[in-house]
Design a protein around this motif. Structure first.
Motif, short mmCIF file in Angstrom:
data_model
loop_
_atom_site.label_atom_id
_atom_site.label_comp_id
_atom_site.label_asym_id
_atom_site.label_seq_id
_atom_site.Cartn_x
_atom_site.Cartn_y
_atom_site.Cartn_z
N PHE A 188 -5.82 8.05 9.54
CA PHE A 188 -4.83 7.11 10.06
C PHE A 188 -3.73 6.89 9.02
N ALA A 189 -4.13 6.74 7.77
CA ALA A 189 -3.15 6.57 6.68
C ALA A 189 -2.25 7.80 6.56
N LEU B 6 -5.10 -0.54 6.56
CA LEU B 6 -5.14 -0.22 7.99
C LEU B 6 -6.50 -0.55 8.57
N SER B 7 -7.55 -0.16 7.87
CA SER B 7 -8.90 -0.43 8.35
C SER B 7 -9.16 -1.92 8.46
N ALA C 88 0.81 -1.21 0.00
CA ALA C 88 0.00 0.00 0.00
C ALA C 88 0.85 1.27 0.00
N MET C 89 2.10 1.17 0.40
CA MET C 89 2.99 2.34 0.44
C MET C 89 3.75 2.55 -0.86
N LYS C 90 3.65 1.61 -1.78
CA LYS C 90 4.36 1.76 -3.06
C LYS C 90 3.80 2.95 -3.82
N ASP C 91 4.66 3.55 -4.64
CA ASP C 91 4.25 4.72 -5.43
C ASP C 91 3.09 4.41 -6.38
N GLY D 258 -5.91 5.28 -1.58
CA GLY D 258 -6.73 4.69 -0.54
C GLY D 258 -6.32 3.29 -0.13
N ALA D 259 -5.28 2.75 -0.76
CA ALA D 259 -4.85 1.38 -0.45
C ALA D 259 -4.35 1.26 0.99
#
Length: 175
Positions: free
Chosen positions: A145-146, A129-130, A115-118, A123-124
């Motif tokens: 939170f993100a 996280l959710s 989810a942190m990839k460019d 919203g990933a």
């Protein structure tokens, strides 16, 4: 000769200090009050795992930091082991529970890294996280939170690796 026998391992000391800092940040009331993390045993584990992952992510790729990162991981799971034993979990069950916690931790790492990839969809990270922290209960605060996780990641990336390898890490405020 005796000095080498009793010398402390700097990587071990740093890993423990980093774990203590991650736990301290994971106990920040705003994570629970404002961002919706559940104030339960499972929710606390999720917050500790998230902050340990953020530190490990910062140390990733630094050859000199491998041992410290491993010591951080070991400190986390030694603490989990100790906590389970204090709660009265039997010796035969502790290993199984720790194995399950480790699997959960690695699953979170995979989801958060993706989810942190460019090129990750917008919203990933909020979705991951959710889903991992408290399923649908956190859906409303997941974007905030993100944002916190991205700010914390950037904040850690701007800290010198040598300082973190020395056991000193500073997290940003949650608000």
């Amino acid at each position: 000769m005796f000095k080498t026998l009793f010398r402390k391992d700097p990587a071990l000391e740093a890993g423990r200090a980093l774990y203590a800092a991650a736990v301290e940040q994971a106990r920040t009331p705003a994570l629970y009050d404002r961002l919706g993390a559940p104030d339960t045993v499972e929710g606390r584990f999720e917050m500790v795992a998230l902050h340990v992952w953020l530190v490990m992510r910062r140390l990733k790729g630094d050859e000199g930091a491998k041992k410290v990162s491993q010591c951080l991981f070991d400190a986390m799971f030694q603490n989990m082991d100790d906590s389970l034993r204090e709660l009265g979990v039997g010796d035969l069950q502790v290993g199984k529970k720790i194995r399950k916690l480790a699997e959960n931790f690695y699953g979170r790492i995979g989801a958060y890294e993706a989810a942190m990839k460019d090129d990750a969809p917008e919203g990933a990270l909020a979705e991951a996280l959710s889903r991992n922290i408290c399923e649908k209960q956190m859906a409303e605060t997941a974007p905030q939170f993100a944002d916190y996780v991205r700010r914390a990641d950037a904040h850690l990336q701007n800290q010198p690796a040598a300082r973190i390898v020395g056991g000193i890490v500073v997290f940003p405020p949650v608000e």
